[in-house]
Design a protein around this motif. Sequence first.
Motif, PDB file in Angstrom:
ATOM      1  N   UNK A   1      32.073  16.211  68.016  1.00  0.00           N
ATOM      2  CA  UNK A   1      30.793  15.514  68.034  1.00  0.00           C
ATOM      3  C   UNK A   1      30.885  14.048  67.659  1.00  0.00           C
ATOM      4  N   UNK A   2      32.070  13.592  67.289  1.00  0.00           N
ATOM      5  CA  UNK A   2      32.255  12.168  67.032  1.00  0.00           C
ATOM      6  C   UNK A   2      32.956  11.539  68.233  1.00  0.00           C
TER       7      UNK A   2
ATOM      8  N   UNK B   1      27.601   5.247  62.819  1.00  0.00           N
ATOM      9  CA  UNK B   1      28.930   5.234  62.194  1.00  0.00           C
ATOM     10  C   UNK B   1      29.601   6.604  62.242  1.00  0.00           C
ATOM     11  N   UNK B   2      30.890   6.577  62.563  1.00  0.00           N
ATOM     12  CA  UNK B   2      31.662   7.823  62.596  1.00  0.00           C
ATOM     13  C   UNK B   2      32.440   7.933  61.282  1.00  0.00           C
TER      14      UNK B   2
ATOM     15  N   UNK C   1      29.702  12.874  59.126  1.00  0.00           N
ATOM     16  CA  UNK C   1      29.585  13.784  60.267  1.00  0.00           C
ATOM     17  C   UNK C   1      30.518  14.982  60.199  1.00  0.00           C
ATOM     18  N   UNK C   2      31.432  14.989  59.243  1.00  0.00           N
ATOM     19  CA  UNK C   2      32.328  16.137  59.078  1.00  0.00           C
ATOM     20  C   UNK C   2      32.899  16.121  57.668  1.00  0.00           C
ATOM     21  N   UNK C   3      33.345  17.293  57.239  1.00  0.00           N
ATOM     22  CA  UNK C   3      34.015  17.417  55.937  1.00  0.00           C
ATOM     23  C   UNK C   3      35.471  17.791  56.178  1.00  0.00           C
ATOM     24  N   UNK C   4      36.358  17.093  55.505  1.00  0.00           N
ATOM     25  CA  UNK C   4      37.790  17.352  55.614  1.00  0.00           C
ATOM     26  C   UNK C   4      38.251  17.884  54.264  1.00  0.00           C
TER      27      UNK C   4
ATOM     28  N   UNK D   1      27.783  20.972  58.433  1.00  0.00           N
ATOM     29  CA  UNK D   1      28.770  20.021  58.943  1.00  0.00           C
ATOM     30  C   UNK D   1      30.030  20.754  59.412  1.00  0.00           C
ATOM     31  N   UNK D   2      30.676  20.233  60.468  1.00  0.00           N
ATOM     32  CA  UNK D   2      31.978  20.801  60.836  1.00  0.00           C
ATOM     33  C   UNK D   2      32.975  20.607  59.687  1.00  0.00           C
TER      34      UNK D   2
END
Length: 354
Positions: A64-65, A125-126, A153-156, A221-222
């Motif tokens: 999605x980014x 912003x990504x 936009x995501x969690x790592x 969130x992914x």
Amino acid sequence: MSSVAEFEETARERLDPVYYDFFAGAAGDEITARSNVDSFARLCLLPRVLRGSDKRDLTIELLGSRASMPILVAPTAFHRLAHPDGELATVRAAMAADTVMIVSMAATTAIEDVAAAALEVTPEPELWFQLYLQPDLDFSEAIVRRAERAGVKALVVTVDSPVLGRRERDDRHGFHDLPPGMVVENLRNLRGGEPGHVRQIAMSAELSWEHIAWLRQLTALPILLKGVLHPEDARLAVRHGVAGLIVSNHGGRQLDTVPATIDALPEIAEAVAGAVPLILDGGVRRGTDVAKALALGASAVGLGRPVLWGLAAAGQDGVARVLERVREEFDHTLALCGAASPLDLTADLVRSYR
Ligand SMILES: Cc1cc2nc3c(=O)[nH]c(=O)nc-3n(C[C@H](O)[C@H](O)[C@H](O)COP(=O)(O)O)c2cc1C
Ligand SMILES: O=C(O)C(=O)c1ccccc1
């Protein structure tokens, strides 16, 4: 425009040796850190001829980014040790380059401030947020909510750090905490009055797949796992509904003597069989390295130390020049391989003759 190696030279000249060693150093004998770079060098590219294009498209779509190139900013701690503007300089350069920045939980700038600086550059912003899951789940939840509110936009989730690696350069210098005036801003005041000391980041050997399941139900969130090297863990990750994997050995800073990431990648790619995208980090210094990683199954790569060298050498402009340099080298490599886009990079373009 200088190569990444030249930026490292400049950074080394400018940095306090204690901080240079924190950035450059790795665990134990630094065997893995060296092999990340050496293994890329050992692989050969086998180009195709008479089938390229003058119009090359480097853009990718990832969870999605959107990124203008398959080259992301890997999460690294403590940017204010490299330059007074710290993460603000890095994020401005990353957003101007139109790529994804994975912001470290151990940043010396609060995620809200990083997001605000990003919004001044781009309306979309990504930003992804790197998380050390804390065994105190209320604490983990608080930091996830903070990152969500900031618009990431995501969690790592970094999973290669049940304990912190032993970095002997830091031991020799006695470097174990930030200097006065700098804190881990994302921890400050999270649990009522916490000052944001580095040691408040708990590394826990008791984290398990249940914690990943817990996180999945906590957030929409992914979730990506960072630091997976064993193909069986890659399969487990897919089974647990993880959205992506970062094939990483933490730049050789955790367990020494694990394989170079480019050597671990093919088995992981085989294990996940396209079920989720793979990102590789560790040892990427040249456009040819990017091409090899993509050919062997990565959708994108992350740059760790190269970004820090740019930051230390020249702040925002230095990071911008590092990103543009690697982009330009990668585009040039595509041209020389007879490829028009990252999708044209297939495994048959890479050989090991050793
Ligand atoms: C100085 C430094 C700090 C780092 N801090 C973090 C961190 O806070 N969280 C994390 O998941 N990885 C961290 N990493 C690992 C990077 O995300 C990445 O895996 C590694 O740097 C990639 O290798 P490279 O430096 O060869 O590009 C750090 C790496 C370095 C060099
Ligand atoms: O230096 C690192 O590699 C790292 O991951 C880290 C994490 C937390 C605090 C300081 C460093």
